[in-house]
Structure formats: C-alpha cells, structure tokens
Enzyme design. Structure first.
Site, mmCIF file in Angstrom:
data_model
loop_
_atom_site.group_PDB
_atom_site.id
_atom_site.type_symbol
_atom_site.label_atom_id
_atom_site.label_comp_id
_atom_site.label_asym_id
_atom_site.label_seq_id
_atom_site.Cartn_x
_atom_site.Cartn_y
_atom_site.Cartn_z
ATOM 1 N N CYS A 57 -5.089 -28.867 5.369
ATOM 2 C CA CYS A 57 -4.006 -28.048 5.939
ATOM 3 C C CYS A 57 -3.246 -28.846 6.992
ATOM 4 O O CYS A 57 -3.764 -29.799 7.559
ATOM 5 C CB CYS A 57 -4.565 -26.748 6.519
ATOM 6 S SG CYS A 57 -5.110 -26.862 8.236
ATOM 7 N N CYS B 200 -5.209 -29.250 10.403
ATOM 8 C CA CYS B 200 -6.324 -30.214 10.416
ATOM 9 C C CYS B 200 -5.829 -31.643 10.210
ATOM 10 O O CYS B 200 -6.465 -32.588 10.671
ATOM 11 C CB CYS B 200 -7.363 -29.851 9.350
ATOM 12 S SG CYS B 200 -8.317 -28.385 9.808
ATOM 13 N N ASP C 29 0.867 -1.183 0.000
ATOM 14 C CA ASP C 29 0.000 0.000 0.000
ATOM 15 C C ASP C 29 0.901 1.231 0.000
ATOM 16 O O ASP C 29 2.132 1.124 0.031
ATOM 17 C CB ASP C 29 -0.967 -0.029 1.188
ATOM 18 C CG ASP C 29 -0.243 -0.092 2.514
ATOM 19 O OD1 ASP C 29 0.990 0.110 2.542
ATOM 20 O OD2 ASP C 29 -0.899 -0.345 3.529
ATOM 21 N N ASP D 26 -7.387 -8.294 0.102
ATOM 22 C CA ASP D 26 -6.416 -8.503 1.182
ATOM 23 C C ASP D 26 -7.142 -8.252 2.483
ATOM 24 O O ASP D 26 -8.107 -7.485 2.530
ATOM 25 C CB ASP D 26 -5.246 -7.520 1.103
ATOM 26 C CG ASP D 26 -5.618 -6.164 1.677
ATOM 27 O OD1 ASP D 26 -6.323 -5.398 0.998
ATOM 28 O OD2 ASP D 26 -5.258 -5.882 2.844
ATOM 29 N N HIS E 11 -3.985 -22.724 9.548
ATOM 30 C CA HIS E 11 -5.283 -23.211 9.048
ATOM 31 C C HIS E 11 -6.034 -22.122 8.291
ATOM 32 O O HIS E 11 -6.539 -22.352 7.191
ATOM 33 C CB HIS E 11 -6.167 -23.735 10.179
ATOM 34 C CG HIS E 11 -7.584 -23.954 9.712
ATOM 35 N ND1 HIS E 11 -7.977 -25.106 9.059
ATOM 36 C CD2 HIS E 11 -8.674 -23.135 9.731
ATOM 37 C CE1 HIS E 11 -9.253 -24.999 8.712
ATOM 38 N NE2 HIS E 11 -9.705 -23.809 9.104
ATOM 39 N N CYS F 49 -10.457 -30.601 5.459
ATOM 40 C CA CYS F 49 -9.401 -29.618 5.180
ATOM 41 C C CYS F 49 -8.053 -30.338 5.095
ATOM 42 O O CYS F 49 -7.743 -31.201 5.909
ATOM 43 C CB CYS F 49 -9.383 -28.558 6.274
ATOM 44 S SG CYS F 49 -8.037 -27.373 6.130
#
Lengths: 415, 415
Positions: free
Chosen positions: A348, A351, A136, A308, A377, A346
């Site tokens: 990830c 998990c 930014d 974002d 996660h 999931c």
C-alpha cells in the site's frame, strides 16, 4: 459448475436495449480526459456466477457483474456513509482493489437529500465512483440513530438525528430512494430486533420483515438488484425458518442481518450458520456489518460471499492498523523511533512511503494526514486479505489458509 | 543574461565529492519499486540562476537547483507545518507542481523532536518528500505562539505552546536544528517586531537581527543554503538600510520578513518595495508568509522570487476555493444543486471529478474529504497561477498579464 442467479432471466426488465450495459470506458488514470466525471443514469444489470466450491469448507468463489463493473466474491465493501469514504478519494478506493462500496440510504436521504442527488446525476456521478454501489434500506439507522416515533405495518415514522425533522420510511419509499440513488444492489426495508428480544417478538418482527420484503419486490421499477434480509434474532430455528421462507422469493441475493449487534462472537457465528443452512447455494450471501478480519475469515468458511464494515475506515481515524503481523496501535510510545513501515510486505502507499515513527508523530500531532494514511493502509489490507481468501478458495485450500492466517490477524502487534 | 548566485563558489563547502548531488532517481509513480522511501542524509547544493528580467516590470524568471531537485522562480511553497501538508499526500503535493515546500522548525523541534527526526532519517525521508524543503528558523513562532520568557543578546527563552516546557533558541541552535532536519534552505533567526513598533525599537531589533544573522553564517557546518531576513518594521528608510547592510554578507538568498502581520495592504507593498530597492539582483528574494493570489501577483511585479503561505491549505479546510473566476465559498446554499466543477478550465483532480453541489454537501456534512478535495484544488490553483506568472515573464509580458489577471483573482464568485 457455474450457476446463474435465477432471480429473473437477464434482459427481461422491460428496458430498451440502448439503455443497458453502458460500461465506463474511462478508468481513473493520468491518461483520463480532462472531464473525468462519471456518467449518470446508468442501468444496473446484476449477475452472480458461482465459480468454485471449496472442497473442505463451505467457502465459495464467485463473480458479480453489474452495470458498474465486475468483481469477485468473497468481497469486502468499504463504507461511504454520506457519499464519501471518509478522507479517501474514490480513485484511491478503487486502487486499493475495491470494485464495490456501500453507502447509507438513511444518511443520504436526510443530507444532501434526493433533490440534490437527482440534480447531481445520481450517487455514482455525484461521488465520482465508477464501481458498483450497494445501499442499505435506511432501516438500521432509523432504529439506531434517529428518534423512532412509530413502527407499524405501513412503515416507520422517525425524527432526523441532524435537525429533528419528521420523516416516514416505508418499504416502497426505501426502494424509491435507492432507485433515485442509482444503487446497483438495493436492500429491502427490515426490522432489526435487539439481541435480547424474545422468541415471540422476533417471530412477529420476522413476519413483518417478510411482508415488507414482498412489498419492496412488488414496488421495484428499475433493473437494480434487490437483496432480502434474514432476521430471527438470536433464535436459530427462527433464522432457519426465515431463510427458508425468503429463499422462495425471487431476490437477487440474500443478506444475513441483525447480527454483530452486541451478542457474543460464538452466538453470532451460530446464528450465521443457522441462517446459511437454509439459504439457496445459487445466490450470493451478504453478512451485513461484519467485520473484524478474523470474523470475515471464519464467515467465509461458512459460505458468506459479501461483507461490509466501517472498521478499516473508522480504525484508520483512531490510529489502528490491521496487518498480517496483527493489529498495530500507532500511538504507542514504542514506535517513536521506528524507521520501519507498519508492514514490510504490504504494497500500500502508506507502507511503501512511511515509517511507524512518522505515522505515530502525525497521529499524536492530530494531523489529518494520519487518518488519510492509516485509512488507506486499512483499505488496502482488507482488499489484500480478500484477494488471498479468493486465491485460497480457487486453489481448493481454504481450510489450510484459515488455519495459518487466523492466528496472524487476531493478535496484537507489540512495538 | 544569466547570473549565478555568488554567495560562495559551488563545490567549496568542504564535503567529499561522493556526498554531493545524490539525485533522487525514483519519482513517485506506479512504476516505483516497492520500497519507495526517500533516502536520508542528502547533501544540499544550492544554486539560483536569473534567467530573464521582465522588460516593463521588476519581475524576474529564475531557476533554483538543490540536491532535492530544481524548480523555477517565481515559486510558491505550500506549508507543511509539522512535517505534513495537512491532509495531502506528498505525491499529490508533487503532482500539483510543487518542487519545494516549507516546514516549521519551531513545531518540529518541539514535536516530534530532533531525536525522532534523526532516527527517521531527516525530514525528507521522514515525510517522504523528494523535493526541496525550506525551513524557517523557529523565531516567528517563538514570538507568536509560545509564551516568550526572555529576549536577549544570546537568544530567546520560551515555553512550548504544547506542554509548557522551557526551551532556549539561539542563532546557533536554529542553524543546528535546521541542519538536523536536512533543510535545503535554512533561515536565520530574526526578531520580528510588531507592526506598531516605533523607529527606535525597530532600529535596535534590526541590529540584533543582523548580529544574529552573522552568528548563523559563522555557525553553519553544512552545505545547506542560508537566507537572511530584512526587517525594519514599517519604516521604509530602516528597511532600505537593513537590506543594504545584509546585502554585504554572503547569504544564498534574501528574505523580506516582518510584513503581512496586520498592517494595511498599501503599507505592506510600500515596505516590500523599500526592502527590495536595496537588495542585490543576483540573489533570490523571498517574501515570507505571503499570501493571497493578488498579493503574490503584485509582489512578483516588484521583483519577488519566492513565496509561502498557509492560505491555500487553511482555506481548503474552511471551504474557500481560489479560482480564476474569483474566490468560491463552497458552503453557500446557491451551490446546492450545481452539477458543475468549481472551475471548468482547471485540470486538478477535484475539478476533473466533482461538482460544486457535491463539494458543498461534503463540507456541510463535516466530511474529511471536503478538506482533502478543497486543499488539493487550492494547491493546484496556486501552482497553476505561478506557472502562468512564469510564462508571462518568459514572454516579456508580465505587465499585460497582471492587468488582465489581477481583477480575476481578486473578486468573489457568486453562485
């Protein structure tokens, strides 16, 4: 119906051919050479291709390429405020599926400062991030975090929230700082009016933002992409007018700013739609600072390409997990004996390896690993969500997807 | 000259054959199946083989096998106090080279408590750690952390440091808790006298520790290994007597406790040597709570096989890095512009990817990633140190190694 971002023809940026497209050959893996550090001083070449329009909504599928890799849109960018995604290694961020992250110019300018960033080879090399980076302009934090001392035509004077030191930020300086950082996508300096600002204030502010945007364009010395920002407060006709005006300028992409700042969700969506209505279709649209899963899914249907938000990372630290079964607050006593992962479906690392009972234990014990695992996660969830969003658009079925998935993410999960 | 730990013959622990040696087939890797969780309820089978004595020092090379994998000694065990190595995923702990970690019975007993550990499948499964686990008895924390209410023949009554609740810990209960945790190596309940305790106090305390140790042995119902603890305060003759007495009991290993509690380094080493002088050579020796790299290197030369300490993890959080070039305090201003890793020759993920300048920036900015990256480096350093220690013993050159390396780790690194 592929369209190329026409901001400027590719390859006309006055840089020797040898400096272009220095791709990063080494991915983060076990087979990496010993010194796996990222090269500094790469040249960005930005390109966005519209690949497909959804037939029943305004959702679109696209592809961005930069000197730091390609990624598909709609895309979610995790936030690495001071040059790190809090608690997460850059290779875990990459593994979650992120091809781009956002970093904050205001924070990096104040600490570690440009002398350090330059000495450490630019932001990519410093933080060992091989993907793309959007920064930014620093304007938003000057207005929200620092003590603002003076806002005038030339720029803003403010005091650092860290040590009270005095600084000036102008459109030119915002571009220079972002060029020093080596940002792949830079943002123009803008003024973000408060949500209750009246029409007269917003009109003047908008005009200032446009003049600043032009100064940013004129001052750019690099091949880095530059996005403008549509403002206009909570006034739909001003937003349309601002979008139309900025569309005439050769920016690489168009952001919608000044929303999600305290207004209602309905008003936010109305202002978003008004802004988008006058944006060109052949450049990517970035909805700044948004947001919750349901906000992202709805915004995609209106034609947003980039997002974002600190939500997946900040919520990870406060014990909130996003799942397709709804939002989980890990500290709830009902999870105490639960030998089940947060989400069975999931993939990830959190998990795959841990139970809710353990995650609750880590959280209530104040263990740092709680923040690490929860954040991991959430980063995977957001990227999984965006992958599914893109697959639905690719199949021309985003409307069905939205109807099915919106109620799933919006609910709370009970133990 | 391989010797087998004779504590009891392998396979005589009254368990059905089907329950033994359930190896963990799935290592932590990308090719792991989706549900990569650790199986609960595994049965430990402990075995230590002495593989080689160093010719010029008392250092020895050995190999431990447990139901949760094998590892070589001398070994360093990272500490996961409440069931997590602070900030570090278990697969990163494993990647650093750790085959065993230590966890604290006192903490786990109080929080999350045994009901939760049982429901979550035991400690290995709960924390997703496929390697071996050694647990202390809880005694040390009862004496150092809680408000101790009563110490008597039966055991200790104390109040939790978390919520003030009242609890009793006896030798029998210490074993039961550790069996519920599923510890591969359990420790007996002992009393650890203060370093200034007089001979009379230490003699009585030592006798109590022996009686408690025998009660632990008698109460064991599992195949988990059980280690005793040599005490005796700062009185060499008491330490020798205690070691001799405990050596006559069928423990799987012998720990040296009550040291590194405030006494001088010289006195600590003298007491260690006295304790070891009467320990059998055919069982592993564990020096509890030690320590700094130089303490470990010296203790190995005296014949210690196992170590644990919070130093690599705690120092990671306070910005101290251990390297072969000495100790680095990352916050020093002299590292501000340093685009070099902490240690050029270190293969850890931190040194492979990041500069000292960046690590300093993360630390002074209070970023969580600072603790994660520093701790990761320190865990790798300690394991690298132990690998080199073992290689030197294997080559019969530990004395040369010690002379060369001791000055390297003991110094401070200047920017």
């Amino acid at each position: 119906m592929a369209k190329v971002s026409p901001a400027r023809p590719i390859g006309s940026r006055g840089l020797p051919e040898s400096m272009r497209s220095q791709g990063v050959a080494c991915s983060v893996s076990e087979s990496c050479p010993k010194d796996a550090r990222v090269e500094g001083d790469q040249v960005s070449e930005f390109r966005w291709i519209l690949e497909r329009d959804d037939p029943e909504t305004a959702a679109r599928l696209g592809q961005v390429s930069t000197a730091h890799g390609s990624f598909e849109t709609p895309v979610f960018m995790p936030v690495g405020t001071v040059g790190s995604v809090k608690g997460i290694t850059p290779w875990e961020v990459a593994r979650s599926g992120s091809g781009i992250l956002l970093s904050n110019t205001y924070h990096l300018y104040l600490r570690p400062g440009m002398e350090v960033v330059r000495a450490l080879g630019g932001l990519h090399r410093m933080m060992s991030w091989k993907g793309a980076i959007l920064t930014d302009s620093g304007g938003y934090q000057v207005f929200s975090l620092s003590s603002l001392m003076k806002l005038e035509e030339q720029g803003v004077v403010f005091r650092s929230h860290i040590d009270g030191s005095k600084h000036e930020l102008t459109p030119e300086k915002a571009v220079e700082i972002q060029e020093t950082l080596g940002s792949d996508i830079m943002m123009v300096l803008d003024e973000c009016p408060k949500p209750d600002s009246d029409e007269e204030y917003c009109r003047r502010s908008m005009a200032l933002t446009t003049r600043w945007a032009k100064r940013c364009l004129a001052h750019r010395r690099s091949a880095n992409a530059l996005f403008c920002i549509v403002q206009g407060g909570m006034h739909a006709h001003l937003r349309r007018a601002h979008a139309e005006e900025l569309a005439g300028l050769p920016f690489d992409g168009m952001a919608i700013g000044g929303l999600s700042v305290g207004e209602s969700k309905e008003l936010m969506m109305e202002m978003l739609a008004a802004s988008i209505s006058k944006l060109p279709t052949n450049r990517p649209r970035y909805f700044m600072g948004v947001g919750r899963p349901e906000d992202i899914l709805k915004s995609v249907a209106l034609g947003v390409d980039m997002f974002d938000c600190v939500l997946p990372t900040r919520s990870g630290r406060t014990g909130l997990l996003f799942t397709w079964n709804g939002e989980i607050s890990v500290k709830q006593a009902g999870y105490r004996l639960k030998d089940e992962p947060p989400d069975r479906d999931c993939g990830c690392p959190t998990c795959r390896h841990f139970s809710l009972g353990y995650l609750r234990h880590l959280f209530v014990s104040g263990e740092m690993l709680a923040a690490v695992l929860n954040t991991t996660h959430n980063l995977y969830f957001y990227q999984d969500m965006m992958r599914r969003v893109r697959a639905a658009i690719a199949a021309g079925k985003y409307k069905d997807f939205l109807e099915e998935r919106l109620p799933m993410v919006a609910r709370k999960h009970a133990p």
